[in-house]
Design a protein around this motif. Structure first.
Motif, short mmCIF file in Angstrom:
data_model
loop_
_atom_site.label_atom_id
_atom_site.label_comp_id
_atom_site.label_asym_id
_atom_site.label_seq_id
_atom_site.Cartn_x
_atom_site.Cartn_y
_atom_site.Cartn_z
N THR A 388 0.84 -1.21 0.00
CA THR A 388 0.00 0.00 0.00
C THR A 388 0.87 1.25 0.00
N THR A 389 1.93 1.24 0.78
CA THR A 389 2.82 2.42 0.79
C THR A 389 3.48 2.61 -0.57
N ALA A 390 3.80 1.51 -1.24
CA ALA A 390 4.39 1.62 -2.57
C ALA A 390 3.40 2.24 -3.55
N ALA A 391 2.13 1.83 -3.44
CA ALA A 391 1.10 2.40 -4.32
C ALA A 391 0.95 3.90 -4.10
N LEU A 392 0.92 4.31 -2.85
CA LEU A 392 0.73 5.73 -2.54
C LEU A 392 1.97 6.54 -2.86
N MET A 393 3.15 5.96 -2.66
CA MET A 393 4.38 6.64 -3.07
C MET A 393 4.36 6.91 -4.57
N SER A 394 3.97 5.91 -5.36
CA SER A 394 3.92 6.08 -6.80
C SER A 394 2.89 7.14 -7.21
N GLU A 395 1.75 7.12 -6.54
CA GLU A 395 0.72 8.13 -6.84
C GLU A 395 1.25 9.53 -6.56
N ARG A 430 -4.57 15.81 -1.34
CA ARG A 430 -4.47 14.37 -1.61
C ARG A 430 -3.08 13.84 -1.33
N MET A 431 -2.05 14.61 -1.71
CA MET A 431 -0.69 14.16 -1.48
C MET A 431 -0.37 14.03 0.00
N ASN A 432 -0.82 14.98 0.80
CA ASN A 432 -0.59 14.90 2.24
C ASN A 432 -1.31 13.71 2.85
N ALA A 433 -2.54 13.44 2.38
CA ALA A 433 -3.27 12.28 2.89
C ALA A 433 -2.53 10.99 2.56
N ASN A 434 -1.99 10.90 1.35
CA ASN A 434 -1.20 9.73 0.98
C ASN A 434 0.02 9.57 1.88
N LEU A 435 0.69 10.70 2.15
CA LEU A 435 1.89 10.64 2.98
C LEU A 435 1.55 10.31 4.42
N ASN A 436 0.39 10.76 4.90
CA ASN A 436 -0.07 10.34 6.23
C ASN A 436 -0.03 8.82 6.36
N VAL A 437 -0.51 8.13 5.34
CA VAL A 437 -0.58 6.67 5.37
C VAL A 437 0.82 6.06 5.31
N ILE A 438 1.66 6.56 4.41
CA ILE A 438 3.02 6.02 4.30
C ILE A 438 3.75 6.11 5.63
N LEU A 439 3.66 7.27 6.26
CA LEU A 439 4.36 7.46 7.54
C LEU A 439 3.67 6.69 8.66
N GLY A 440 2.35 6.55 8.59
CA GLY A 440 1.66 5.74 9.59
C GLY A 440 2.10 4.29 9.53
N VAL A 441 2.23 3.76 8.33
CA VAL A 441 2.70 2.38 8.18
C VAL A 441 4.16 2.27 8.61
N GLU A 442 4.97 3.30 8.32
CA GLU A 442 6.35 3.25 8.79
C GLU A 442 6.41 3.21 10.31
N PRO A 484 -8.28 -0.85 9.60
CA PRO A 484 -8.48 0.08 10.72
C PRO A 484 -7.17 0.50 11.39
N SER A 485 -6.22 -0.42 11.47
CA SER A 485 -4.93 -0.06 12.08
C SER A 485 -4.20 0.98 11.24
N ILE A 486 -4.21 0.79 9.93
CA ILE A 486 -3.56 1.76 9.05
C ILE A 486 -4.24 3.12 9.15
N LYS A 487 -5.56 3.10 9.19
CA LYS A 487 -6.31 4.36 9.31
C LYS A 487 -5.98 5.07 10.61
N ALA A 488 -5.91 4.33 11.70
CA ALA A 488 -5.60 4.93 13.00
C ALA A 488 -4.18 5.49 13.03
N ALA A 489 -3.23 4.76 12.46
CA ALA A 489 -1.85 5.25 12.42
C ALA A 489 -1.75 6.50 11.57
N ALA A 490 -2.44 6.53 10.42
CA ALA A 490 -2.42 7.71 9.57
C ALA A 490 -3.01 8.91 10.28
N ALA A 491 -4.04 8.68 11.10
CA ALA A 491 -4.65 9.79 11.85
C ALA A 491 -3.68 10.36 12.88
#
Length: 513
Positions: A388-395, A430-442, A484-491
């Protein structure tokens, strides 16, 4: 609470506070004399035989059509109605209010020719919570943000829709409910309201502030990743970064040194580690993310200037007694700033994603289990979270392509070069929302990796960060429904909670020293 702003002197900190806390705004009383003097010059020009653009003429390619004095009010009303051509989703309330504040600051410089009653209506709408419904699409960033700002102005004359107490209704009804009356636009007032960069600038500012939140969190998640793979802190030594001299690089290295100080994980492999150097995504964090921070600083300076600028046309030069056509509505500086922010967001995400990939790869993570699961094979762990992080990084890489290079002629070639600043700024959401997820997963991977190093402990600061994460995202044992875990981490990233837990609030405000 009401904030008093002096036109030409508003700061990014003031504007962020207004945006975050939905504060009302009024202009400092010292602005009134200049506003009135400019309005008097415009009123005189409206009754003069000489053609003055936008006051007694048509607009754009129709500037050579003279308008009779008795039709001046109709001219301005027609301008607003005809320019309400915005499409797409509405801008959120907070950013729309910020746009209105920026319009106040521009009009308050006393070079636009609007009346004090028009100024007061914007102030009253902010105070009483009447927010125009403004579509996000339709501006090319010159001649100003015409369509979005027309929807704002339409609400002021009782047309279109507005939001009041969370409910959308006809603007005239919303005004009436709070005791306000739609205005009749005077000479040039419609043009002054829609000819400007306030939509693009507001969106770019919100994108900048979210970018700082992400940059702050990336300092933390990068430190977590470094300890998770038992990386070296030698590349963080201050002398290395002082020799290069870039302030963002120096500041990031200093912050990560502090975050990792006292880590027993780090001390356990300081001597005798067969690895000579870590991969770039670990070793070059100050050079990459620090450079992105410097870019955000540069963009911030541009946007602070623009927030205080007069950007409509023509301009009323009171001291010279002139009304002069110019090009301050062209949003090229805003477009450039938004493009720079986009590049910084993309690169912060790109290097963070490589750290995620490093941690889940058992051949590279220095003995962490495959995909950070205690029972690989039966469980897939964080395998697809990394995908998922790879997909959002590419986007984000795609979205980071410059917008300002994509000019196209409009308005029968009268407006033959435009900035495209509006969608340059809007895409930052949109870009910031994508980065929220990448960093949340990290953060999830880093915490999981550090916990696998027990009984060795990380630093006190990083333990605090993990505790903050674990309050919302439990450690991963057997596979579970992961969304849900990814969503919570991104938040936790988007709110700044993770960064704030370890004292990185200075980074959140962009005050990197």
């Amino acid at each position: 609470m009401i904030v008093t702003l002096t036109p030409g002197a508003a700061t990014l900190a003031q504007l962020r506070d207004i945006w975050t806390n939905a504060k009302a705004v009024i202009l400092h009383p010292t602005a009134q004399d200049g506003i009135n003097a400019a309005a008097a010059l415009v009123a005189a020009a409206a009754n003069d035989d000489a053609a003055v653009y936008g006051i007694n003429t048509g607009f754009g390619k129709l500037a050579n059509v003279k308008i009779a004095p008795q039709d001046v009010a109709t001219l301005q009303r027609n301008l607003i109605l005809s320019h309400c051509c915005g499409v797409g989703l509405p801008l959120d309330v907070a950013t729309t209010r910020l746009m209105m504040v920026l319009k106040l600051l521009s009009l308050g410089r006393g070079a636009s020719g609007v009346s004090m009653s028009t100024i007061r209506l914007i102030e009253d709408m902010l105070a009483k919570g009447v927010t125009p419904v403004v579509p996000q699409q339709g501006s090319v960033g010159a001649s100003g943000d015409l369509a979005p700002l027309a929807h704002m102005a339409a609400a002021m004359i009782g047309e279109g829709d507005a939001i009041l107490n969370g409910h959308q209704m006809q603007a005239a009804k919303a005004l009436r409910k709070v005791g306000l009356t739609p205005i009749t636009l005077g000479p040039k007032e419609g043009l002054a309201l829609i000819n400007g960069t306030q939509f693009s600038t507001a969106c770019a500012l919100v994108g900048l502030w979210a970018a700082w939140d992400n940059a702050a969190t990336s300092v933390l998640t990068g430190a977590l990743s470094t300890d998770a793979i038992m990386g070296s802190t030698a590349p963080l030594q201050g002398a290395i970064h002082t020799l290069r001299g870039h302030p963002g690089q120096i500041a990031l290295a200093r912050a990560q040194r502090a975050l990792m100080a006292g880590s027993l994980i780090r001390e356990s492999h300081r001597d005798g580690d067969a690895r000579v150097q870590d991969p770039y995504c670990i070793r070059c964090q100050p050079q990459v993310t620090g450079a992105a921070m410097d870019l955000l600083h540069f963009a911030g300076r541009t946007l602070e200037i623009e927030a205080n600028a007069v950007t409509d046309n023509p301009l009323v030069l009171v001291d010279q007694g002139l009304i002069v056509s110019g090009g301050n509505f062209h949003a090229e500086p805003v477009g450039f700033a938004a493009d720079q922010i986009a590049v910084a967001l993309s690169e912060i995400g790109a290097i963070a994603q490589r750290r995620v990939a490093l941690m889940v790869d058992p051949t590279l993570s220095f003995d962490l289990p495959p995909f950070l699961t205690p029972n690989p094979g039966l469980n897939s762990g964080l395998m697809i979270a990394e995908v998922t992080t790879a997909a959002l990084m590419s986007e984000n890489k795609h979205l980071a392509n410059p917008c300002t290079t994509d000019s196209t002629p409009t308005s029968a070639n009268q407006e033959d070069h435009v900035s495209m600043a509006a969608h340059a700024a809007v895409r930052l959401i949109r870009m910031n929302a994508n980065l929220n997820v990448i960093l949340g997963v990290e953060a999830m991977c880093g915490a999981q990796g550090v916990e696998f190093r027990a009984p060795l402990m990380t630093s006190d600061a990083l333990q605090t960060a993990i505790k903050t994460l674990r309050a919302q995202v439990p450690a991963l044992a057997d596979d579970r429904f992961m969304a849900p875990s990814i969503k919570a981490a991104a938040a936790l990233v988007s709110t700044g909670a993770l960064a704030d837990a370890v004292g990185l609030s200075g980074y959140i405000r962009g005050q990197v020293t």
